[in-house]
Design a protein around this motif. Structure first.
Motif, PDB file in Angstrom:
ATOM      1  N   ALA A  36       0.793  -1.304  -0.072  1.00 29.51           N
ATOM      2  CA  ALA A  36      -0.035  -0.054   0.041  1.00 29.51           C
ATOM      3  C   ALA A  36       0.994   1.354   0.111  1.00 29.51           C
ATOM      4  O   ALA A  36       1.944   1.289   0.795  1.00 29.51           O
ATOM      5  CB  ALA A  36      -0.728  -0.092   1.286  1.00 29.51           C
ATOM      6  N   GLY A  37       0.523   2.164  -0.966  1.00 27.43           N
ATOM      7  CA  GLY A  37       1.521   3.319  -0.981  1.00 27.43           C
ATOM      8  C   GLY A  37       2.398   3.384  -1.926  1.00 27.43           C
ATOM      9  O   GLY A  37       2.965   4.333  -2.339  1.00 27.43           O
ATOM     10  N   SER A  38       2.717   2.214  -2.548  1.00 27.23           N
ATOM     11  CA  SER A  38       3.726   1.741  -3.680  1.00 27.23           C
ATOM     12  C   SER A  38       3.123   1.784  -5.068  1.00 27.23           C
ATOM     13  O   SER A  38       1.918   1.197  -5.206  1.00 27.23           O
ATOM     14  CB  SER A  38       4.557   0.791  -3.312  1.00 27.23           C
ATOM     15  N   ALA A  67       0.859 -10.374  -4.628  1.00 28.60           N
ATOM     16  CA  ALA A  67      -0.159  -9.795  -3.730  1.00 28.60           C
ATOM     17  C   ALA A  67       0.137  -8.280  -3.955  1.00 28.60           C
ATOM     18  O   ALA A  67       1.066  -7.449  -3.554  1.00 28.60           O
ATOM     19  CB  ALA A  67       0.590 -10.000  -2.198  1.00 28.60           C
ATOM     20  N   ILE A  68      -1.122  -7.742  -4.305  1.00 26.76           N
ATOM     21  CA  ILE A  68      -1.086  -6.230  -4.702  1.00 26.76           C
ATOM     22  C   ILE A  68      -2.082  -5.617  -3.600  1.00 26.76           C
ATOM     23  O   ILE A  68      -3.110  -5.782  -3.534  1.00 26.76           O
ATOM     24  CB  ILE A  68      -1.650  -6.035  -6.211  1.00 26.76           C
ATOM     25  N   ASP A  69      -1.295  -4.716  -2.906  1.00 29.16           N
ATOM     26  CA  ASP A  69      -1.985  -3.937  -1.751  1.00 29.16           C
ATOM     27  C   ASP A  69      -1.857  -2.416  -2.303  1.00 29.16           C
ATOM     28  O   ASP A  69      -2.519  -1.413  -1.873  1.00 29.16           O
ATOM     29  CB  ASP A  69      -1.330  -3.855  -0.636  1.00 29.16           C
ATOM     30  N   GLY A  70      -1.007  -1.962  -3.346  1.00 31.17           N
ATOM     31  CA  GLY A  70      -0.887  -0.672  -3.647  1.00 31.17           C
ATOM     32  C   GLY A  70      -1.456  -0.546  -5.083  1.00 31.17           C
ATOM     33  O   GLY A  70      -2.648  -1.053  -5.522  1.00 31.17           O
ATOM     34  N   SER A 101      -7.613  -5.345  -0.553  1.00 34.82           N
ATOM     35  CA  SER A 101      -8.416  -4.164  -0.043  1.00 34.82           C
ATOM     36  C   SER A 101      -7.599  -2.977  -0.379  1.00 34.82           C
ATOM     37  O   SER A 101      -6.640  -2.793   0.107  1.00 34.82           O
ATOM     38  CB  SER A 101      -9.099  -4.367   1.234  1.00 34.82           C
ATOM     39  N   GLY A 102      -8.116  -1.964  -1.192  1.00 32.81           N
ATOM     40  CA  GLY A 102      -7.413  -0.539  -1.337  1.00 32.81           C
ATOM     41  C   GLY A 102      -6.426  -0.615  -2.579  1.00 32.81           C
ATOM     42  O   GLY A 102      -6.142   0.633  -2.832  1.00 32.81           O
ATOM     43  N   SER A 103      -6.443  -1.512  -3.043  1.00 31.76           N
ATOM     44  CA  SER A 103      -5.345  -1.801  -4.219  1.00 31.76           C
ATOM     45  C   SER A 103      -6.094  -1.178  -5.724  1.00 31.76           C
ATOM     46  O   SER A 103      -7.287  -1.015  -5.790  1.00 31.76           O
ATOM     47  CB  SER A 103      -5.089  -3.178  -4.559  1.00 31.76           C
ATOM     48  N   ILE A 104      -5.247  -0.792  -6.538  1.00 34.76           N
ATOM     49  CA  ILE A 104      -5.827  -0.408  -7.866  1.00 34.76           C
ATOM     50  C   ILE A 104      -4.887  -0.664  -9.062  1.00 34.76           C
ATOM     51  O   ILE A 104      -3.903  -0.964  -9.031  1.00 34.76           O
ATOM     52  CB  ILE A 104      -5.571   1.160  -7.968  1.00 34.76           C
TER      53      ILE A 104
END
Length: 298
Positions: A36-38, A67-70, A101-104
């Motif tokens: 997340a954030g990256s 695994a994509i959080d960002g 959740s929250g990824s794009i």
């Protein structure tokens, strides 16, 4: 492994001597990890008169997970050359891509493919680069889908492939304004029957001088759209917002039904349930369980 952490933005670009592929082969739960954030940007390249793609993929190994959080962005350095594109995919059914959740995922290229993945309800597939053709792999379950493609050269047709969105479906831009007309919107189907299930809201809006134009069908398809939340149409720009049940040259028309579990709010733009030759005999339906709010002036 390919791991991007610590609010870092990384851009991977293709090479200048041909199409290239980067394959991650470590079988682990974080073989590709975008925190997340990256952001991971995958970029095709133009060299002289030639264009080359870059594909980031995995081996087809059991237990291998991206695994994509960002944010993952696939794009190109020359939108006028469709082969200069970035591609994000996996090597086969044994590997997995998880948009958490929250990824794009931002699809900033024309056509190509959207990765086959598991999409959390709070993830977003952001489609920004379509000009002439729809991408493949729309026939999967998405979280949120946001459509914001600015350069349509024709009506983009999803041809009944998009059927499941567990979050919101938002159309921010599709088509453009030419004088008093709006051209080249986004169509969901042509002649193949389909049902689109939206768990959250269906939202049409835009904030510039161009257009957001969504069409259920351009042909004879029977279409059912089930909206679990609200149906929201507004216009915060100076262009046009349109929702058409049917648009196209044929007089043949299927059964077109929208079921809204929540409210319908028309705060700008146009909702057209009857664009068709006067001789058509099939009724269109809007079944609204909640409240109707009309505050539109255009």
């Amino acid at each position: 492994k390919l791991q991007i952490t610590g609010n870092t933005n990384i851009s991977l670009q293709g090479v200048s001597s041909g199409n290239s592929t980067l394959t991650v082969s470590t079988a682990s739960s974080d073989a590709i990890d975008v925190d997340a954030g990256s952001t991971l940007e995958i970029l095709g390249i133009r060299v002289g008169g030639s264009g080359y793609s870059l594909t980031v993929t995995t081996s087809n190994s059991a237990g291998l997970v991206a695994a994509i959080d960002g944010t993952v962005v696939v794009t190109c350095d020359d939108p006028g050359r469709p082969v200069t594109l970035g591609i994000f995919t996996k090597g086969g059914a044994n590997a997995a891509i998880n948009f958490n959740s929250g990824s794009i995922y931002t699809h900033d290229v024309d056509a190509s493919l959207i990765p086959i993945a598991t999409w959390n309800t709070n993830s977003t597939c952001h489609i920004t680069g379509l000009t002439d053709a729809a991408p493949s792999n729309l026939n999967q379950s998405f979280g949120n889908v946001t459509y914001e493609s600015t350069g349509h050269n024709t009506i983009i047709n999803f041809n009944s492939a998009l059927t499941t969105i567990t979050g919101d479906f938002t159309v921010k831009q599709a088509g453009y304004v030419q004088g008093p007309r709006t051209l080249n919107g986004l169509a969901l189907s042509s002649n193949a029957n389909f049902t689109l299930n939206i768990g959250g809201d269906l939202i049409l809006n835009h904030s510039n001088a161009e257009a957001s134009w969504l069409i259920l069908t351009t042909g004879s398809a029977n279409v059912i759209v089930n909206i679990g939340g609200d149906f929201l149409i507004s216009n915060s720009g100076t262009g046009y917002v349109y929702f058409d049940y049917k648009f196209g040259p044929t007089t043949i028309m299927g059964t077109l039904i929208i079921n809204v579990a929540g409210n319908l709010s028309l705060a700008g733009g146009y909702l057209d349930m009857a664009y068709q030759a006067a001789s058509y005999s099939v009724a269109t339906e809007l079944r609204l369980a909640g409240n109707l709010s009309l505050t539109a002036t255009s």
